[in-house]
Scaffold this motif. Sequence first.
Motif, PDB file in Angstrom:
ATOM      1  N   LEU A  52       7.889  17.186   5.743  1.00 42.48           N
ATOM      2  CA  LEU A  52       6.486  16.766   5.807  1.00 42.48           C
ATOM      3  C   LEU A  52       5.730  17.530   6.878  1.00 42.48           C
ATOM      4  O   LEU A  52       4.612  18.010   6.646  1.00 42.48           O
ATOM      5  CB  LEU A  52       6.392  15.268   6.109  1.00 42.48           C
ATOM      6  N   ASP A  64       5.226  21.435   6.204  1.00 43.36           N
ATOM      7  CA  ASP A  64       4.296  21.833   5.146  1.00 43.36           C
ATOM      8  C   ASP A  64       2.885  21.959   5.706  1.00 43.36           C
ATOM      9  O   ASP A  64       2.274  20.973   6.121  1.00 43.36           O
ATOM     10  CB  ASP A  64       4.332  20.786   4.024  1.00 43.36           C
ATOM     11  N   LEU A 114      -0.239  20.594   3.121  1.00 43.13           N
ATOM     12  CA  LEU A 114      -0.501  19.167   2.997  1.00 43.13           C
ATOM     13  C   LEU A 114      -1.361  18.717   4.176  1.00 43.13           C
ATOM     14  O   LEU A 114      -1.061  19.021   5.327  1.00 43.13           O
ATOM     15  CB  LEU A 114       0.822  18.401   2.981  1.00 43.13           C
ATOM     16  N   SER A 115      -2.443  17.978   3.883  1.00 41.57           N
ATOM     17  CA  SER A 115      -3.339  17.542   4.951  1.00 41.57           C
ATOM     18  C   SER A 115      -2.691  16.441   5.775  1.00 41.57           C
ATOM     19  O   SER A 115      -1.720  15.804   5.358  1.00 41.57           O
ATOM     20  CB  SER A 115      -4.653  17.038   4.362  1.00 41.57           C
ATOM     21  N   TRP A 165      -3.842  13.521   6.449  1.00 39.16           N
ATOM     22  CA  TRP A 165      -3.982  12.203   5.833  1.00 39.16           C
ATOM     23  C   TRP A 165      -2.865  11.945   4.836  1.00 39.16           C
ATOM     24  O   TRP A 165      -2.320  10.846   4.788  1.00 39.16           O
ATOM     25  CB  TRP A 165      -5.348  12.057   5.162  1.00 39.16           C
ATOM     26  N   TRP A 166      -2.534  12.958   4.028  1.00 36.54           N
ATOM     27  CA  TRP A 166      -1.445  12.778   3.067  1.00 36.54           C
ATOM     28  C   TRP A 166      -0.107  12.605   3.776  1.00 36.54           C
ATOM     29  O   TRP A 166       0.757  11.845   3.331  1.00 36.54           O
ATOM     30  CB  TRP A 166      -1.376  13.940   2.078  1.00 36.54           C
ATOM     31  N   LYS A 167       0.069  13.321   4.891  1.00 37.84           N
ATOM     32  CA  LYS A 167       1.293  13.151   5.672  1.00 37.84           C
ATOM     33  C   LYS A 167       1.382  11.717   6.193  1.00 37.84           C
ATOM     34  O   LYS A 167       2.452  11.093   6.164  1.00 37.84           O
ATOM     35  CB  LYS A 167       1.323  14.141   6.834  1.00 37.84           C
ATOM     36  N   VAL A 183       0.015   9.065   4.842  1.00 39.31           N
ATOM     37  CA  VAL A 183       0.297   8.179   3.707  1.00 39.31           C
ATOM     38  C   VAL A 183       1.788   8.190   3.387  1.00 39.31           C
ATOM     39  O   VAL A 183       2.395   7.131   3.183  1.00 39.31           O
ATOM     40  CB  VAL A 183      -0.552   8.591   2.476  1.00 39.31           C
ATOM     41  N   TRP A 184       2.384   9.374   3.351  1.00 41.05           N
ATOM     42  CA  TRP A 184       3.818   9.461   3.079  1.00 41.05           C
ATOM     43  C   TRP A 184       4.623   8.713   4.134  1.00 41.05           C
ATOM     44  O   TRP A 184       5.577   7.992   3.823  1.00 41.05           O
ATOM     45  CB  TRP A 184       4.272  10.919   3.009  1.00 41.05           C
ATOM     46  N   THR A 239      10.084   5.352  -1.891  1.00 39.90           N
ATOM     47  CA  THR A 239       9.274   6.486  -1.450  1.00 39.90           C
ATOM     48  C   THR A 239      10.135   7.735  -1.276  1.00 39.90           C
ATOM     49  O   THR A 239       9.708   8.836  -1.641  1.00 39.90           O
ATOM     50  CB  THR A 239       8.572   6.150  -0.126  1.00 39.90           C
ATOM     51  N   TYR A 293       9.494  11.087  -3.301  1.00 44.37           N
ATOM     52  CA  TYR A 293       9.251  12.324  -2.557  1.00 44.37           C
ATOM     53  C   TYR A 293      10.206  13.423  -3.004  1.00 44.37           C
ATOM     54  O   TYR A 293       9.795  14.564  -3.220  1.00 44.37           O
ATOM     55  CB  TYR A 293       9.402  12.086  -1.058  1.00 44.37           C
ATOM     56  N   ARG A 337       8.391  16.514  -4.714  1.00 43.68           N
ATOM     57  CA  ARG A 337       8.221  17.656  -3.821  1.00 43.68           C
ATOM     58  C   ARG A 337       9.533  18.376  -3.526  1.00 43.68           C
ATOM     59  O   ARG A 337       9.614  19.164  -2.586  1.00 43.68           O
ATOM     60  CB  ARG A 337       7.573  17.180  -2.521  1.00 43.68           C
TER      61      ARG A 337
END
Length: 132
Positions: free
Chosen positions: A33, A36, A39-40, A42-44, A46-47, A58, A62, A66
Amino acid sequence: MFDGSFWSVVLWFFWIFAFVAYLFVLITIFSDLFRDHKLSGWWKAVWVIFLIFLPFLTALIYLIARGAGMQERALAEAKKQQEATAAYIQSVAATSGGGASAADEIAKAADLLKAGTITQAEYDQLKARALA
């Protein structure tokens, strides 16, 4: 749960193995995570939140969604580390005298001959080794 029988010991080792394997998966996912750059943030986030509250589901999603990208990023990171190691080895070899050219070695041997530190036979031997 643990009554000392053979099968309870086997079951106990299985659960320990499953837990350690799951920790390795989580560490791999977290490192991927933050490796990368596409990936923004915010998405990080969320994950990470989903990994905390629904960890097994999850992690499975994932790895499915990915997984190919994880492999590409891991290979790129390994290649970058290998290039850094090779550059370091070359820099150390060059500074220790292992990277000196034949002309440099002959010049050093000639200086030693002029100073009287080595004999003509030793100079010839060093010169032959440098030219080989």
